[in-house]
Design a protein around this motif. Structure first.
Motif, PDB file in Angstrom:
ATOM      1  N   LYS A 192       1.007  -1.261  -0.195  1.00 52.06           N
ATOM      2  CA  LYS A 192       0.063   0.158   0.110  1.00 52.06           C
ATOM      3  C   LYS A 192       1.161   1.323   0.060  1.00 52.06           C
ATOM      4  O   LYS A 192       1.724   1.216   1.003  1.00 52.06           O
ATOM      5  N   ALA A 193       0.147   2.090  -0.615  1.00 49.79           N
ATOM      6  CA  ALA A 193       1.318   3.491  -0.617  1.00 49.79           C
ATOM      7  C   ALA A 193       1.239   4.458   0.794  1.00 49.79           C
ATOM      8  O   ALA A 193       0.192   4.497   0.745  1.00 49.79           O
ATOM      9  N   ASN A 247      11.128   2.920   0.374  1.00 50.17           N
ATOM     10  CA  ASN A 247      10.480   2.625  -0.805  1.00 50.17           C
ATOM     11  C   ASN A 247      11.583   1.676  -1.837  1.00 50.17           C
ATOM     12  O   ASN A 247      10.986   0.892  -1.876  1.00 50.17           O
ATOM     13  N   ILE A 254       5.888   1.354  -5.463  1.00 46.90           N
ATOM     14  CA  ILE A 254       4.289   2.149  -5.189  1.00 46.90           C
ATOM     15  C   ILE A 254       5.163   3.133  -4.731  1.00 46.90           C
ATOM     16  O   ILE A 254       6.345   3.958  -3.521  1.00 46.90           O
TER      17      ILE A 254
END
Length: 316
Positions: A192-193, A247, A254
């Motif tokens: 999920k972002a 990230n 993402i």
């Protein structure tokens, strides 16, 4: 840090022993031969035979006094704290009671019963000496007032205090998954972002094991009573860079959602001054940010099932 028998025969009381820094500190103290006592409002047990849990509330002076009388600690680490960056009125009383009242209780008992040293966990959120003293949040106000009380107890009553001003701690096993690094890490592990503010704030990040080494040095160094030592990296890194590093480590595909949330007002940008810490404690951080983040991601990845069900709907 190898601490063979450094605290042998000493009774060490740790408030906030079940917290993020507290758990890491207690583990190191046990390895050093200390007889470690942790205070918790909840009944707890420990797999370590040398770890003793005491049930009590550090805000309650009478409860704390009974605990103190029963163990007569040589060294105290005061880590218990209500940690919140909230600017809401709802945070005023909770930070006052959990942070300031608890500190004054401990200082009073150290003055009454004596002891070798009490190490207090300060915060980067406190106004700097020389600043116009306007705390940026209820938490900052309570921590700043706690430091002032500690200096008063040192000057008036010769209480052997040392204040460790801790900057932004990160690392494995941080239970508060609303904090930036656990939140972003768990969001990315779930695919999920993460929803974030602008990410522009510059922060001095310091790895939890290094903080523990600094706290132990503050408890052991000779002739440092009344001093304040800063425990940080002495480098500023923006939140956006931390998020980008996480990230890359987890899933570069993402895209974190910067700007999805507003920035908090009066965010502090401060960098640790380590001159005094290095010269009097012999302490410098050892863990590079890249390695610390890698260690943290590996830990959460290995323990993701414990955290992910609770992390899915959080946003920073």
């Amino acid at each position: 840090m190898n601490l063979p028998q450094l605290f042998s025969t000493q009774k060490v009381l740790v408030t906030g022993a079940s917290g993020f820094i507290g758990e890491h500190l207690c583990r190191q103290l046990l390895c050093s031969g200390a007889e470690v006592y942790g205070i918790s409002r909840l009944k707890r047990s420990s797999p370590h035979a040398a770890m003793h849990w005491l049930q009590g509330d550090v805000k309650n002076f009478d409860e704390l006094r009974q605990i103190w009388k029963s163990i007569k600690p040589d060294i105290v680490f005061h880590l218990a704290s209500y940690v919140s960056g909230s600017r809401s009125m709802d945070a005023v009383r909770s930070t006052l009671e959990n942070n300031l009242v608890s500190t004054v209780n401990l200082l009073t008992l150290m003055a009454e019963f004596g002891g070798q040293r009490i190490v207090l966990a300060g915060s980067l959120e406190e106004p700097n000496a020389g600043d116009v003293p306007i705390p940026s949040s209820p938490y900052a106000a309570a921590k700043w007032a706690s430091s002032a009380y500690a200096q008063m107890f040192y000057q008036l009553y010769q209480v052997p205090i040392v204040n460790a001003r801790i900057f932004m701690v990160y690392g494995p096993a941080q239970k508060d998954i609303k904090k930036l690094i656990p939140y972003v890490t768990l969001s990315l592990l779930e695919g999920k972002a993460p929803q974030l503010s602008s990410g522009q704030r510059q922060v001095d990040w310091v790895y939890v094991d290094d903080v523990v080494d600094g706290l132990i040095a503050a408890a052991q160094a000779p002739n440092v009573e009344g001093c304040t030592f800063e425990l940080g990296s002495s480098r500023l890194t923006p939140i956006s860079e931390i998020v980008q590093n996480l990230n890359r480590l987890i899933d570069p595909n993402i895209q974190p959602l910067f700007g999805a949330l507003p920035d908090r007002p009066m965010e502090q940008v401060r960098v640790a001054n380590l001159d005094n810490t290095r010269s009097k404690l012999g302490w410098m951080p050892k863990t590079a940010l890249k390695q610390g983040l890698m260690n943290t991601v590996q830990w959460y990845s290995a323990h993701r099932d414990l955290y992910l069900p609770h992390a899915l709907n959080l946003a920073l």
